[in-house]
Design a protein around this motif. Sequence first.
Motif, PDB file in Angstrom:
ATOM      1  N   GLY A  85       0.832  -1.203   0.000  1.00  0.00           N
ATOM      2  CA  GLY A  85       0.000   0.000   0.000  1.00  0.00           C
ATOM      3  C   GLY A  85       0.867   1.254   0.000  1.00  0.00           C
ATOM      4  O   GLY A  85       1.877   1.292  -0.693  1.00  0.00           O
ATOM      5  N   TYR A  86       0.510   2.265   0.780  1.00  0.00           N
ATOM      6  CA  TYR A  86       1.175   3.578   0.814  1.00  0.00           C
ATOM      7  C   TYR A  86       0.949   4.322  -0.512  1.00  0.00           C
ATOM      8  O   TYR A  86       0.382   3.769  -1.452  1.00  0.00           O
ATOM      9  N   ASN A  87       1.446   5.554  -0.566  1.00  0.00           N
ATOM     10  CA  ASN A  87       1.274   6.349  -1.791  1.00  0.00           C
ATOM     11  C   ASN A  87       2.564   6.401  -2.586  1.00  0.00           C
ATOM     12  O   ASN A  87       3.581   6.855  -2.074  1.00  0.00           O
ATOM     13  N   THR A  88       2.501   5.944  -3.812  1.00  0.00           N
ATOM     14  CA  THR A  88       3.683   5.989  -4.667  1.00  0.00           C
ATOM     15  C   THR A  88       3.453   6.968  -5.807  1.00  0.00           C
ATOM     16  O   THR A  88       2.400   6.935  -6.445  1.00  0.00           O
ATOM     17  N   GLU A  89       4.441   7.854  -6.008  1.00  0.00           N
ATOM     18  CA  GLU A  89       4.360   8.735  -7.176  1.00  0.00           C
ATOM     19  C   GLU A  89       5.345   8.240  -8.220  1.00  0.00           C
ATOM     20  O   GLU A  89       6.476   7.865  -7.889  1.00  0.00           O
ATOM     21  N   TYR A  90       4.915   8.216  -9.474  1.00  0.00           N
ATOM     22  CA  TYR A  90       5.780   7.721 -10.538  1.00  0.00           C
ATOM     23  C   TYR A  90       6.347   8.884 -11.335  1.00  0.00           C
ATOM     24  O   TYR A  90       5.618   9.792 -11.723  1.00  0.00           O
ATOM     25  N   ILE A  91       7.656   8.863 -11.531  1.00  0.00           N
ATOM     26  CA  ILE A  91       8.257   9.899 -12.366  1.00  0.00           C
ATOM     27  C   ILE A  91       8.988   9.232 -13.543  1.00  0.00           C
ATOM     28  O   ILE A  91       9.599   8.180 -13.384  1.00  0.00           O
ATOM     29  N   PRO A  92       8.897   9.826 -14.730  1.00  0.00           N
ATOM     30  CA  PRO A  92       9.556   9.207 -15.883  1.00  0.00           C
ATOM     31  C   PRO A  92      11.069   9.442 -15.837  1.00  0.00           C
ATOM     32  O   PRO A  92      11.535  10.444 -15.293  1.00  0.00           O
ATOM     33  N   TYR A  93      11.830   8.497 -16.344  1.00  0.00           N
ATOM     34  CA  TYR A  93      13.267   8.731 -16.495  1.00  0.00           C
ATOM     35  C   TYR A  93      13.739   7.972 -17.724  1.00  0.00           C
ATOM     36  O   TYR A  93      13.102   7.016 -18.163  1.00  0.00           O
ATOM     37  N   THR A  94      14.836   8.436 -18.281  1.00  0.00           N
ATOM     38  CA  THR A  94      15.371   7.791 -19.472  1.00  0.00           C
ATOM     39  C   THR A  94      16.497   6.859 -19.054  1.00  0.00           C
ATOM     40  O   THR A  94      17.419   7.269 -18.351  1.00  0.00           O
ATOM     41  N   VAL A  95      16.394   5.614 -19.468  1.00  0.00           N
ATOM     42  CA  VAL A  95      17.406   4.635 -19.100  1.00  0.00           C
ATOM     43  C   VAL A  95      18.661   4.861 -19.926  1.00  0.00           C
ATOM     44  O   VAL A  95      18.595   4.965 -21.149  1.00  0.00           O
ATOM     45  N   SER A  96      19.801   4.948 -19.256  1.00  0.00           N
ATOM     46  CA  SER A  96      21.054   5.105 -19.984  1.00  0.00           C
ATOM     47  C   SER A  96      21.565   3.729 -20.402  1.00  0.00           C
ATOM     48  O   SER A  96      21.095   2.704 -19.928  1.00  0.00           O
ATOM     49  N   GLU A  97      22.567   3.745 -21.261  1.00  0.00           N
ATOM     50  CA  GLU A  97      23.227   2.495 -21.629  1.00  0.00           C
ATOM     51  C   GLU A  97      23.972   1.980 -20.410  1.00  0.00           C
ATOM     52  O   GLU A  97      24.430   2.757 -19.571  1.00  0.00           O
ATOM     53  N   ARG A  98      24.114   0.666 -20.302  1.00  0.00           N
ATOM     54  CA  ARG A  98      24.914   0.067 -19.263  1.00  0.00           C
ATOM     55  C   ARG A  98      26.347   0.604 -19.373  1.00  0.00           C
ATOM     56  O   ARG A  98      26.909   0.589 -20.466  1.00  0.00           O
ATOM     57  N   ALA A  99      26.955   1.088 -18.266  1.00  0.00           N
ATOM     58  CA  ALA A  99      28.294   1.670 -18.334  1.00  0.00           C
ATOM     59  C   ALA A  99      29.307   0.626 -18.799  1.00  0.00           C
ATOM     60  O   ALA A  99      30.102   0.865 -19.704  1.00  0.00           O
ATOM     61  N   SER A 100      29.305  -0.554 -18.197  1.00  0.00           N
ATOM     62  CA  SER A 100      30.153  -1.637 -18.700  1.00  0.00           C
ATOM     63  C   SER A 100      29.562  -2.973 -18.295  1.00  0.00           C
ATOM     64  O   SER A 100      28.667  -3.042 -17.461  1.00  0.00           O
ATOM     65  N   GLY A 101      30.031  -4.044 -18.905  1.00  0.00           N
ATOM     66  CA  GLY A 101      29.489  -5.374 -18.603  1.00  0.00           C
ATOM     67  C   GLY A 101      28.184  -5.625 -19.341  1.00  0.00           C
ATOM     68  O   GLY A 101      27.789  -4.846 -20.200  1.00  0.00           O
ATOM     69  N   GLU A 102      27.525  -6.747 -18.980  1.00  0.00           N
ATOM     70  CA  GLU A 102      26.300  -7.137 -19.674  1.00  0.00           C
ATOM     71  C   GLU A 102      25.147  -7.308 -18.704  1.00  0.00           C
ATOM     72  O   GLU A 102      25.353  -7.582 -17.528  1.00  0.00           O
ATOM     73  N   SER A 103      23.915  -7.173 -19.217  1.00  0.00           N
ATOM     74  CA  SER A 103      22.738  -7.425 -18.390  1.00  0.00           C
ATOM     75  C   SER A 103      22.720  -8.900 -17.987  1.00  0.00           C
ATOM     76  O   SER A 103      23.109  -9.763 -18.748  1.00  0.00           O
ATOM     77  N   LYS A 104      22.263  -9.152 -16.744  1.00  0.00           N
ATOM     78  CA  LYS A 104      22.270 -10.530 -16.250  1.00  0.00           C
ATOM     79  C   LYS A 104      20.976 -11.256 -16.578  1.00  0.00           C
ATOM     80  O   LYS A 104      20.763 -12.378 -16.175  1.00  0.00           O
ATOM     81  N   TRP A 105      20.058 -10.575 -17.276  1.00  0.00           N
ATOM     82  CA  TRP A 105      18.758 -11.172 -17.532  1.00  0.00           C
ATOM     83  C   TRP A 105      18.707 -11.807 -18.897  1.00  0.00           C
ATOM     84  O   TRP A 105      18.833 -11.148 -19.902  1.00  0.00           O
ATOM     85  N   SER A 106      18.476 -13.122 -18.914  1.00  0.00           N
ATOM     86  CA  SER A 106      18.228 -13.795 -20.182  1.00  0.00           C
ATOM     87  C   SER A 106      16.711 -13.933 -20.305  1.00  0.00           C
ATOM     88  O   SER A 106      15.981 -13.728 -19.334  1.00  0.00           O
ATOM     89  N   PHE A 107      16.252 -14.308 -21.501  1.00  0.00           N
ATOM     90  CA  PHE A 107      14.817 -14.465 -21.700  1.00  0.00           C
ATOM     91  C   PHE A 107      14.271 -15.558 -20.765  1.00  0.00           C
ATOM     92  O   PHE A 107      13.232 -15.396 -20.131  1.00  0.00           O
ATOM     93  N   ALA A 108      15.004 -16.669 -20.657  1.00  0.00           N
ATOM     94  CA  ALA A 108      14.553 -17.791 -19.820  1.00  0.00           C
ATOM     95  C   ALA A 108      14.446 -17.360 -18.353  1.00  0.00           C
ATOM     96  O   ALA A 108      13.495 -17.707 -17.654  1.00  0.00           O
ATOM     97  N   LYS A 109      15.444 -16.586 -17.882  1.00  0.00           N
ATOM     98  CA  LYS A 109      15.445 -16.122 -16.490  1.00  0.00           C
ATOM     99  C   LYS A 109      14.239 -15.215 -16.226  1.00  0.00           C
ATOM    100  O   LYS A 109      13.586 -15.306 -15.199  1.00  0.00           O
ATOM    101  N   LEU A 110      13.962 -14.348 -17.211  1.00  0.00           N
ATOM    102  CA  LEU A 110      12.829 -13.429 -17.070  1.00  0.00           C
ATOM    103  C   LEU A 110      11.507 -14.181 -17.045  1.00  0.00           C
ATOM    104  O   LEU A 110      10.597 -13.832 -16.305  1.00  0.00           O
ATOM    105  N   PHE A 111      11.428 -15.234 -17.873  1.00  0.00           N
ATOM    106  CA  PHE A 111      10.191 -16.006 -17.944  1.00  0.00           C
ATOM    107  C   PHE A 111       9.910 -16.666 -16.598  1.00  0.00           C
ATOM    108  O   PHE A 111       8.787 -16.626 -16.086  1.00  0.00           O
ATOM    109  N   LYS A 112      10.950 -17.221 -15.994  1.00  0.00           N
ATOM    110  CA  LYS A 112      10.808 -17.886 -14.696  1.00  0.00           C
ATOM    111  C   LYS A 112      10.399 -16.856 -13.634  1.00  0.00           C
ATOM    112  O   LYS A 112       9.525 -17.111 -12.795  1.00  0.00           O
TER     113      LYS A 112
END
Length: 300
Positions: free
Chosen positions: A186-213
């Motif tokens: 619960g509680y009150n959440t306010e949403y603000i937009p932001y622009t996602v930057s490119e990953r500074a270095s390395g790779e995302s740890k999310w694969s499609f299979a991991k996300l599906f699970k």
Amino acid sequence: MKLSLVVPCFNEEGNIAPFYKAVADTFNGHDFDYEIVFVNDGSTDGTLQVLKKLVTGPIAIKIISFSRNFGKEAAMLAGLENAGGEYVTIIDADLQQHPSVVLDMIEKLDVNPDIDCVAAYQDERSEDKKMSFFKEGFYKIVNLITDTEFVSGASDFRTFRRPMVDSITGMKEYFRFSKGLFSWVGYNTEYIPYTVSERASGESKWSFAKLFKYALDGIEAFTIRPLRIPLWLGILFIVFSLPLFIIALATDRSVTPGAVFFVGGTILACMGILGEYLAKTYMQGKNRPVYIIKENISNR
Ligand code: UDP
Ligand code: MG
């Protein structure tokens, strides 16, 4: 302490120093106390060594280092549990979420006592088409079948007031799906937009299979409605099979093999749904910790 930054880190050796600098540059000149709570989630690269070097720096730092990789959900929980700030921000280590946005979040909380949380959402999805199609679909389904609201595009990048943090850490479930928990408390959440930057270095740890699970875990954690599917299908089959049964008896015809496969498959699928929930109950029943801390370091 005004603010704690909770930073889950898994194999982020190249990002820690730039992240630390970005934080220092952002908060320099703002006269409030803050700390960074780094959670090393079983990194296998030099992340922990790089983190330890920061201990001699000017910023208050805590390093919580796990005994192995427990996942970002576990890392966020450990961070929230060890954060001492009046405000607590969850932020990634890879600079995709810039610390400067945290200043906007703090300002919103400062001026409006009715808001308990400021959450950032991506104004446009940065991933490829397949991924954003999948994510949009997930939010549609999950909002349809659960009573908890999941905001599409909203990230874990958010700043909470203390009472909300305590409510979240008070939920001791083993299979954690934070976006649902943040909404469920619960509680009150306010949403603000932001622009996602490119990953500074390395790779995302999310694969499609991991996300599906993860998506399945999320649905199962917030609704038991799929458990009713076998019930309704069963009733439907009984109703439809009655006239067929009578016809078969009257005309002396046997059931076609197709029907057997269909019914057999449906029963197996239903057992699968039951199994999913049974497994979750089994795992929760063991009462294992969500994470194990191997090392705890602090410079204050
Ligand atoms: N992360 C973590 N444990 C994991 C996977 C990721 O602590 O098992 C951290 C990671 O180091 C980063 C944040 O969670 O700070 C987000 O991960 P990532 O950038 O891979 O996700 P994406 O931004 O692609 O959604
Ligand atoms: Mg990232």
